[in-house]
Each structure stands twice: as C-alpha cells, then as structure tokens.
Design a protein around this motif. Structure first.
Motif, PDB file in Angstrom:
ATOM      1  N   GLY A 184       0.788  -1.231   0.000  1.00 25.31           N
ATOM      2  CA  GLY A 184       0.000   0.000   0.000  1.00 25.31           C
ATOM      3  C   GLY A 184       0.817   1.277   0.000  1.00 25.31           C
ATOM      4  N   SER A 185       2.135   1.172   0.056  1.00 28.21           N
ATOM      5  CA  SER A 185       2.963   2.377   0.106  1.00 28.21           C
ATOM      6  C   SER A 185       3.434   2.772  -1.293  1.00 28.21           C
ATOM      7  N   VAL A 186       3.907   4.019  -1.392  1.00 30.89           N
ATOM      8  CA  VAL A 186       4.317   4.594  -2.668  1.00 30.89           C
ATOM      9  C   VAL A 186       5.651   5.303  -2.502  1.00 30.89           C
ATOM     10  N   GLN A 187       6.526   5.120  -3.480  1.00 34.12           N
ATOM     11  CA  GLN A 187       7.788   5.862  -3.528  1.00 34.12           C
ATOM     12  C   GLN A 187       7.812   6.672  -4.824  1.00 34.12           C
ATOM     13  N   TRP A 188       8.121   7.963  -4.697  1.00 38.72           N
ATOM     14  CA  TRP A 188       8.253   8.839  -5.862  1.00 38.72           C
ATOM     15  C   TRP A 188       9.679   9.370  -5.850  1.00 38.72           C
ATOM     16  N   MET A 189      10.477   8.940  -6.809  1.00 39.32           N
ATOM     17  CA  MET A 189      11.888   9.302  -6.841  1.00 39.32           C
ATOM     18  C   MET A 189      12.179  10.146  -8.075  1.00 39.32           C
ATOM     19  N   THR A 190      12.743  11.311  -7.850  1.00 40.08           N
ATOM     20  CA  THR A 190      13.160  12.191  -8.934  1.00 40.08           C
ATOM     21  C   THR A 190      14.653  12.000  -9.150  1.00 40.08           C
ATOM     22  N   ALA A 191      15.009  11.377 -10.279  1.00 38.07           N
ATOM     23  CA  ALA A 191      16.433  11.117 -10.534  1.00 38.07           C
ATOM     24  C   ALA A 191      17.177  12.401 -10.848  1.00 38.07           C
ATOM     25  N   GLY A 192      16.518  13.331 -11.569  1.00 31.94           N
ATOM     26  CA  GLY A 192      17.168  14.600 -11.889  1.00 31.94           C
ATOM     27  C   GLY A 192      18.523  14.397 -12.551  1.00 31.94           C
ATOM     28  N   ARG A 193      19.546  15.114 -12.029  1.00 35.19           N
ATOM     29  CA  ARG A 193      20.866  15.108 -12.672  1.00 35.19           C
ATOM     30  C   ARG A 193      21.595  13.776 -12.521  1.00 35.19           C
ATOM     31  N   PRO A 233      18.442  15.492  -7.266  1.00 35.50           N
ATOM     32  CA  PRO A 233      17.621  14.303  -7.014  1.00 35.50           C
ATOM     33  C   PRO A 233      16.779  14.477  -5.744  1.00 35.50           C
ATOM     34  N   LYS A 234      15.623  13.822  -5.753  1.00 34.36           N
ATOM     35  CA  LYS A 234      14.716  13.921  -4.608  1.00 34.36           C
ATOM     36  C   LYS A 234      14.028  12.575  -4.400  1.00 34.36           C
ATOM     37  N   TYR A 235      13.764  12.250  -3.136  1.00 31.92           N
ATOM     38  CA  TYR A 235      13.161  10.968  -2.796  1.00 31.92           C
ATOM     39  C   TYR A 235      12.008  11.215  -1.844  1.00 31.92           C
ATOM     40  N   GLN A 236      10.823  10.704  -2.195  1.00 32.84           N
ATOM     41  CA  GLN A 236       9.654  10.824  -1.333  1.00 32.84           C
ATOM     42  C   GLN A 236       9.049   9.436  -1.135  1.00 32.84           C
ATOM     43  N   GLU A 237       8.729   9.128   0.117  1.00 33.85           N
ATOM     44  CA  GLU A 237       8.098   7.839   0.408  1.00 33.85           C
ATOM     45  C   GLU A 237       6.858   8.090   1.246  1.00 33.85           C
ATOM     46  N   PHE A 238       5.763   7.426   0.871  1.00 35.60           N
ATOM     47  CA  PHE A 238       4.483   7.640   1.540  1.00 35.60           C
ATOM     48  C   PHE A 238       3.948   6.303   2.030  1.00 35.60           C
ATOM     49  N   ALA A 239       3.778   6.184   3.351  1.00 33.47           N
ATOM     50  CA  ALA A 239       3.246   4.974   3.966  1.00 33.47           C
ATOM     51  C   ALA A 239       1.775   4.811   3.588  1.00 33.47           C
TER      52      ALA A 239
END
Length: 279
Positions: free
Chosen positions: A95-104, A137-143
């Motif tokens: 049920g969790s989601v990870q949104w990762m922005t690789a960017g440079r 780069p950015k990393y977001q994780e949502f439980a």
C-alpha cells in the motif's frame, strides 16, 4: 481555440503487456515501453510485477543509475528496500508509494525484504521537462496511511496517490506534469465517472477483472489509451484498475537504458558523467 470543457473519453487503442525481466533477472510484465506502446507522453514506462515464486524476485534490482526522469513505485504486496547514493533509504510495504526524482543523476538499489510470499506492484516512469532534467535528485516515500481513500459512488473505492477525488487529495504533487494516479476498486456492475484535467494524456490499466470505458471493453491486464477526459467506468466483473494521467511535455525524447534526455549528445554526456563518478 483549445476547449476548456472535458470531452467524453473513449479508448483510442488497447495494449497488452509483454513478459520482460529487469534488474538481476526479476520477472515482470512491461505494459508501456514495448513495440505496441513505446511511450505515452509524459509516461515512458509501466511495469507490473507480481509473483508468488521467490526465485522470480529475490535477486532484486542491485545498484543502477538514473538521470532525467522520475520513477513511481506502488506496492500491493511484499516489502522492498530502497537505498541510493544520496543517503536516502526506506522500505516499501503493501500500500505504500515511492516517488523518486532522478534529476541530474543518482545510483540506487531496490531489493526484496522477504524470502518468501507474494511480491506485487507497479513501477511507472514519468518524464521530466528539459528545464528540470538536471535538477537535484529527490526521494519521497508515503506509507499506506498517507494515501487517502475516497468512496465517490456505490461500490467504488479509490486510493488517491496523486490528484483529487471528492476532496481527498493524493500526497504527490509535480507541477511539471500535474499527475493523476488513482487505484480504483469496483464491485461488479458499479459505475463511476471522473473528469481528468483538460488536455491531460491518460490511460486505464485493468489489473484485476474487467471494465468498460465509455461502453468500450478493457479486459484483464489490458491498457486502454484514453482520448478525452471525462472517464465513464462500469465494472463488468469485480475489478481493480489504475487510472493515470499527466500533462504532456511535447519535447523530444532521447533515451537509452536508465537515462532519458532530449538529445543524443545529452545521453552521451550522461554516460560520461556516470562513468566518471559524477552521479
């Protein structure tokens, strides 16, 4: 003049996923990123992974690089640990989601946290506009508890990962593409109509059961590319589907393996930067 009124959506084309493997041999079904459906601006790839056989997933996805786009991983079953070379780490649970922005550029791994049982979920690749391809780069994780659930009609339940349904707002926001990402559960015979933002490109993917979109059938494990924004759904059996849409970037796409840029020269620079340890 561009209309600001949503148009009734129809299925412009159907695509069926193809068997594939990635990482260290993880078996999956590739739905976008195939000869049938190369990409659907701004979406570059959609993989569905799902198996009860540990040998299909235990090798995982060891360290590998990315540049120029974003990955969205949505887990239905199982546990996966993410680590990257920018100090981010987390465990995806059901049920969790990870949104990762690789960017440079970054180097990361995604490895199973289990030795047995079912591993199931989706990974979506979302393109970044030229102006953002070399962002930090950015990393977001949502439980799971961060993903709101709406019940907009009888027999309809919607997990709102991105976008809004009846006041329930998903935790993910990306101004460049303004994505909508909904996981919809429908009882047999249930109906629901949802208006996507005008001008968005979108698709439905029925991963359990079957549905009709504007009266057109979408079978189990079929993807229907949408033409129009007013999406009228009817479940012909108990069904679960993804409804995903985003603002097209309408920019050149140059991609090879884990890098997605706008020109061949930028791709060559990405390889050079990775090999020189500049990620």
């Amino acid at each position: 003049m561009t209309s600001t009124e949503p148009r009734p959506a129809r299925i412009a084309r159907l695509a069926t996923g193809m068997p594939a493997s990635d990482g260290a041999g993880v078996k999956l079904t590739r739905v976008i990123g195939t000869p049938q459906l190369d990409y659907l601006d701004p979406f570059l790839m959609l993989d569905e992974f799902g198996t009860d056989r540990p040998q299909d997933y235990l090798a995982g996805f060891p360290d590998h690089p990315h540049r120029g786009f974003e990955t969205v991983t949505y887990m239905l079953d199982g546990r996966m640990r993410h680590r990257d070379n920018h100090g981010n780490e987390g465990v995806l649970v059901p049920g969790s989601v990870q949104w990762m922005t690789a960017g440079r550029g970054l180097v990361h791994s995604e490895m199973p946290e289990q030795q047995e049982g079912r591993m199931r979920g989706f990974q979506l690749w979302v393109n970044l506009p030229a102006r953002d391809k070399l962002c930090e780069p950015k990393y977001q994780e949502f439980a799971p508890e961060r993903i709101p659930v709406a019940t907009p009609a009888a027999g309809v339940s919607v997990k709102v990962i991105a976008g809004e349904v009846d006041g329930a707002v998903g935790p993910i926001a990306q101004p460049a593409t303004s994505p909508v990402y909904l996981d919809i559960a429908l009882d047999e015979g249930a109906t629901w109509t949802y208006a996507l933002p005008v001008g968005h490109a979108g698709f439905v993917y029925a991963y359990e059961g079957a549905v009709e979109v504007g009266g057109q059938p979408v079978a189990t494990r079929q993807l229907g590319v949408l033409d129009g924004e007013l999406v009228s759904l009817r479940a012909t059996s108990t069904a679960r589907l993804l409804l995903i849409a985003g603002r097209p970037l309408r920019e050149p796409v140059a991609r090879y393996g884990p890098f997605v840029m706008n020109t061949r020269e930028q791709l060559q620079q990405a390889f050079a930067d990775f090999q020189a340890g500049r990620f």
